[in-house]
Design a protein around this motif. Structure first.
Motif, PDB file in Angstrom:
ATOM      1  N   GLY A 241       0.778  -1.006  -0.093  1.00 60.15           N
ATOM      2  CA  GLY A 241       0.117   0.043   0.055  1.00 60.15           C
ATOM      3  C   GLY A 241       0.886   1.296   0.062  1.00 60.15           C
ATOM      4  N   GLU A 242       0.450   2.313  -0.591  1.00 58.78           N
ATOM      5  CA  GLU A 242       1.173   3.617  -0.783  1.00 58.78           C
ATOM      6  C   GLU A 242       0.143   4.658  -0.288  1.00 58.78           C
ATOM      7  OE1 GLU A 242       4.033   3.855  -1.764  1.00 58.78           O
ATOM      8  OE2 GLU A 242       4.717   2.235  -2.493  1.00 58.78           O
ATOM      9  N   LEU A 243       0.717   5.572   0.235  1.00 56.27           N
ATOM     10  CA  LEU A 243      -0.131   6.639   0.970  1.00 56.27           C
ATOM     11  C   LEU A 243      -0.679   7.238  -0.260  1.00 56.27           C
ATOM     12  CD1 LEU A 243      -0.868   8.644   3.074  1.00 56.27           C
ATOM     13  CD2 LEU A 243       1.197  10.017   2.396  1.00 56.27           C
ATOM     14  N   THR A 244      -1.973   7.775  -0.303  1.00 58.16           N
ATOM     15  CA  THR A 244      -2.635   8.399  -1.404  1.00 58.16           C
ATOM     16  C   THR A 244      -2.825   9.977  -0.850  1.00 58.16           C
ATOM     17  OG1 THR A 244      -4.744   7.730  -0.651  1.00 58.16           O
ATOM     18  CG2 THR A 244      -3.652   6.496  -2.386  1.00 58.16           C
ATOM     19  N   HIS A 245      -3.208  10.124   0.351  1.00 56.85           N
ATOM     20  CA  HIS A 245      -3.542  11.362   0.995  1.00 56.85           C
ATOM     21  C   HIS A 245      -4.015  11.383   2.202  1.00 56.85           C
ATOM     22  CE1 HIS A 245      -7.587   9.766   0.055  1.00 56.85           C
ATOM     23  NE2 HIS A 245      -8.219  10.815   0.790  1.00 56.85           N
ATOM     24  N   VAL A 246      -3.857  12.799   2.791  1.00 63.79           N
ATOM     25  CA  VAL A 246      -4.245  12.707   4.411  1.00 63.79           C
ATOM     26  C   VAL A 246      -5.222  13.967   4.285  1.00 63.79           C
ATOM     27  CG1 VAL A 246      -3.346  13.397   6.408  1.00 63.79           C
ATOM     28  CG2 VAL A 246      -1.549  12.249   5.101  1.00 63.79           C
ATOM     29  N   LEU A 247      -6.418  13.620   5.132  1.00 63.19           N
ATOM     30  CA  LEU A 247      -7.536  14.691   5.310  1.00 63.19           C
ATOM     31  C   LEU A 247      -7.444  15.056   6.527  1.00 63.19           C
ATOM     32  CD1 LEU A 247     -10.524  13.388   3.148  1.00 63.19           C
ATOM     33  CD2 LEU A 247      -8.784  14.976   2.563  1.00 63.19           C
ATOM     34  N   VAL A 248      -7.567  16.353   6.939  1.00 66.36           N
ATOM     35  CA  VAL A 248      -7.527  16.986   8.141  1.00 66.36           C
ATOM     36  C   VAL A 248      -8.903  17.511   8.490  1.00 66.36           C
ATOM     37  CG1 VAL A 248      -6.549  18.570  10.195  1.00 66.36           C
ATOM     38  CG2 VAL A 248      -4.918  17.403   8.290  1.00 66.36           C
ATOM     39  N   ASN A 249      -9.927  17.049   9.209  1.00 65.43           N
ATOM     40  CA  ASN A 249     -11.145  17.677   9.064  1.00 65.43           C
ATOM     41  C   ASN A 249     -11.934  17.241  10.561  1.00 65.43           C
ATOM     42  OD1 ASN A 249     -12.298  15.019   8.805  1.00 65.43           O
ATOM     43  ND2 ASN A 249     -12.052  15.052   6.831  1.00 65.43           N
ATOM     44  N   SER A 250     -12.968  17.424  10.624  1.00 68.12           N
ATOM     45  CA  SER A 250     -13.786  17.178  11.939  1.00 68.12           C
ATOM     46  C   SER A 250     -15.258  16.602  11.397  1.00 68.12           C
ATOM     47  CB  SER A 250     -14.051  18.302  12.793  1.00 68.12           C
ATOM     48  OG  SER A 250     -14.567  19.619  11.921  1.00 68.12           O
ATOM     49  N   TRP A 251     -15.398  15.801  10.535  1.00 60.97           N
ATOM     50  CA  TRP A 251     -16.667  15.366  10.107  1.00 60.97           C
ATOM     51  C   TRP A 251     -17.198  14.220  10.839  1.00 60.97           C
ATOM     52  CZ3 TRP A 251     -15.352  13.903   4.127  1.00 60.97           C
ATOM     53  CH2 TRP A 251     -15.165  14.863   3.218  1.00 60.97           C
ATOM     54  N   MET A 252     -16.397  13.313  11.206  1.00 64.03           N
ATOM     55  CA  MET A 252     -16.918  12.239  12.062  1.00 64.03           C
ATOM     56  C   MET A 252     -17.004  12.450  13.633  1.00 64.03           C
ATOM     57  SD  MET A 252     -17.182  10.010   9.721  1.00 64.03           S
ATOM     58  CE  MET A 252     -16.488   9.488   8.184  1.00 64.03           C
ATOM     59  N   GLU A 253     -16.268  13.516  14.112  1.00 67.74           N
ATOM     60  CA  GLU A 253     -16.292  13.637  15.407  1.00 67.74           C
ATOM     61  C   GLU A 253     -16.191  15.269  15.800  1.00 67.74           C
ATOM     62  OE1 GLU A 253     -12.914  11.703  17.025  1.00 67.74           O
ATOM     63  OE2 GLU A 253     -13.586   9.816  16.493  1.00 67.74           O
ATOM     64  N   ALA A 254     -16.714  15.723  16.872  1.00 71.79           N
ATOM     65  CA  ALA A 254     -16.553  17.113  17.290  1.00 71.79           C
ATOM     66  C   ALA A 254     -15.154  17.738  17.292  1.00 71.79           C
ATOM     67  CB  ALA A 254     -17.199  17.320  18.606  1.00 71.79           C
ATOM     68  N   ARG A 255     -14.282  16.588  17.579  1.00 70.25           N
ATOM     69  CA  ARG A 255     -12.645  16.971  17.806  1.00 70.25           C
ATOM     70  C   ARG A 255     -12.240  17.079  16.263  1.00 70.25           C
ATOM     71  NH1 ARG A 255      -9.358  12.938  21.403  1.00 70.25           N
ATOM     72  NH2 ARG A 255     -10.067  10.972  20.569  1.00 70.25           N
ATOM     73  N   PRO A 256     -11.056  17.720  15.979  1.00 66.75           N
ATOM     74  CA  PRO A 256     -10.686  17.470  14.582  1.00 66.75           C
ATOM     75  C   PRO A 256      -9.813  16.106  14.595  1.00 66.75           C
ATOM     76  CG  PRO A 256      -9.977  19.620  15.384  1.00 66.75           C
ATOM     77  CD  PRO A 256     -10.536  19.104  16.596  1.00 66.75           C
ATOM     78  N   SER A 257      -9.726  15.555  13.229  1.00 65.17           N
ATOM     79  CA  SER A 257      -8.967  14.318  13.238  1.00 65.17           C
ATOM     80  C   SER A 257      -8.099  14.330  11.866  1.00 65.17           C
ATOM     81  CB  SER A 257      -9.876  13.334  13.331  1.00 65.17           C
ATOM     82  OG  SER A 257     -10.772  13.189  12.071  1.00 65.17           O
ATOM     83  N   VAL A 258      -6.996  13.661  12.086  1.00 62.58           N
ATOM     84  CA  VAL A 258      -6.202  13.435  10.968  1.00 62.58           C
ATOM     85  C   VAL A 258      -6.510  11.883  10.240  1.00 62.58           C
ATOM     86  CG1 VAL A 258      -3.767  13.370  10.134  1.00 62.58           C
ATOM     87  CG2 VAL A 258      -4.421  14.944  11.714  1.00 62.58           C
ATOM     88  N   ASN A 259      -6.763  11.825   8.988  1.00 60.51           N
ATOM     89  CA  ASN A 259      -7.343  10.681   8.308  1.00 60.51           C
ATOM     90  C   ASN A 259      -6.343  10.445   7.330  1.00 60.51           C
ATOM     91  OD1 ASN A 259     -10.022  10.150   9.512  1.00 60.51           O
ATOM     92  ND2 ASN A 259      -9.960  12.322   9.124  1.00 60.51           N
ATOM     93  N   ILE A 260      -5.322   9.191   7.546  1.00 60.98           N
ATOM     94  CA  ILE A 260      -4.439   8.711   6.666  1.00 60.98           C
ATOM     95  C   ILE A 260      -4.683   7.644   5.680  1.00 60.98           C
ATOM     96  CG2 ILE A 260      -1.905   8.173   6.726  1.00 60.98           C
ATOM     97  CD1 ILE A 260      -1.658   9.234   9.392  1.00 60.98           C
ATOM     98  N   TYR A 261      -4.828   7.805   4.304  1.00 55.58           N
ATOM     99  CA  TYR A 261      -5.332   6.732   3.431  1.00 55.58           C
ATOM    100  C   TYR A 261      -4.246   6.075   2.786  1.00 55.58           C
ATOM    101  CZ  TYR A 261      -9.906   9.118   4.465  1.00 55.58           C
ATOM    102  OH  TYR A 261     -11.023   9.542   4.949  1.00 55.58           O
ATOM    103  N   VAL A 262      -4.386   5.087   2.669  1.00 51.21           N
ATOM    104  CA  VAL A 262      -3.366   4.106   2.054  1.00 51.21           C
ATOM    105  C   VAL A 262      -4.131   3.136   1.000  1.00 51.21           C
ATOM    106  CG1 VAL A 262      -1.747   2.152   2.322  1.00 51.21           C
ATOM    107  CG2 VAL A 262      -1.598   3.856   3.917  1.00 51.21           C
ATOM    108  N   ALA A 263      -3.799   2.811  -0.212  1.00 51.00           N
ATOM    109  CA  ALA A 263      -4.308   2.103  -1.305  1.00 51.00           C
ATOM    110  C   ALA A 263      -3.222   1.359  -2.173  1.00 51.00           C
ATOM    111  CB  ALA A 263      -5.213   2.726  -2.206  1.00 51.00           C
TER     112      ALA A 263
END
Length: 288
Positions: A241-263
């Protein structure tokens, strides 16, 4: 080198080398943390060199250049313009030695470039094209790369451009990034901006959806982000798997999160969710 003061760009390059050595298995987590901490507070280039002197250079990693040294690329074969100057100098020396006899013949030889030349016309090099390597006329390296130094540089440019590190959402990709930048006003609005070495606006102001809170990008721990990227690639059950992108948001929770995607090339994917500080919240492996 002992007398040279270190700049932020120097510290970023050496931190990147330490991080690469950690991913390469040369350093343990505690040793990496200690070296990164010392590199970020180093005052001289000698201190930075001392921190990395025992490290092997990971494959594909370019060593930080020392001040006052000519890069290896500068020692390559002279350009056609430089060769022309050298030929002219040789002709001048020969003319002085032999006098005016044979001036016409030597001048013709210099202009034609020698017996193997096919033309005597001097052609100016083509003008440089932005984003291309003028030596080969092909696209040059991207002006943004998803590396520790690249992300730190992006954050500095963001603050310089917008006067804040607040954002509603940010996406980091291997060769570009984007952000939803807050717009001042009575109601929450944002503009989408993209980054490839410079910021450019991609949309007019839009309403913020679902009351998403503003995220302080200054709280993003860049060092732990890249340690977690390595963890995601090893633990999400995505072979090669290779890193595709990173999203910094607060969609899922009240606090911000960093979501690291691999494919991988089979469209198998997973992602790792962490806090801005780098604490792992949950892993979403392939098929999980």
């Amino acid at each position: 080198m002992r007398g040279f003061r270190a700049k932020d760009a120097d510290r970023d390059r050496f931190v990147e080398l330490i991080e690469a050595a950690y991913v390469d298995g040369q350093l343990g987590a505690e040793d990496r943390d200690l070296r990164v901490s010392r590199a970020l507070t180093a005052e001289t280039l000698d201190e930075l060199q001392t921190l990395t002197r025992d490290l092997q250079l990971p494959e594909g990693h370019v060593p930080p250049a020392a001040p006052g040294r000519t890069p290896v690329r500068a020692l390559s074969r002279p350009s056609s313009g430089a060769r022309g100057v050298l030929v002219g100098l040789v002709v001048f020396v020969v003319l002085v030695a032999v006098g005016v006899t044979g001036v016409v013949a030597l001048a013709m030889f210099a202009v034609s470039g020698g017996p193997d030349a096919t033309t005597s016309t001097v052609v100016d090099p083509a003008p440089a094209v932005p984003g291309q390597d003028p030596a080969i006329g092909q696209p040059g390296p991207p002006s943004f790369e998803l590396t520790p130094a690249g992300v730190r540089g992006l954050l500095r440019d963001y603050e310089a451009e917008f006067g804040t590190l607040d954002a509603f959402e940010t996406g980091l990709y291997p060769e570009h990034a984007w952000a939803f930048v807050p717009v001042r006003g009575a109601r929450p609005r944002y503009e989408r901006w993209s980054f490839d070495g410079a910021w450019s606006r991609q949309s007019d102001a839009s309403a913020v959806r679902d009351g998403s809170p503003v995220i302080d990008l200054g709280a993003l721990d860049v060092r732990r982000l890249f340690a977690n990227i390595d963890t995601a690639q090893k633990t999400l059950d995505v072979p090669r798997g290779e890193l595709t992108h990173v999203l910094v948001n607060s969609w899922m929770e009240a606090r911000p999160s960093v979501n690291i995607y691999v494919a991988n090339r089979f469209d198998e994917s997973g992602y790792l969710r962490t806090t801005l500080a780098g604490d792992v919240v949950r892993a979403y492996p392939y098929g999980g």
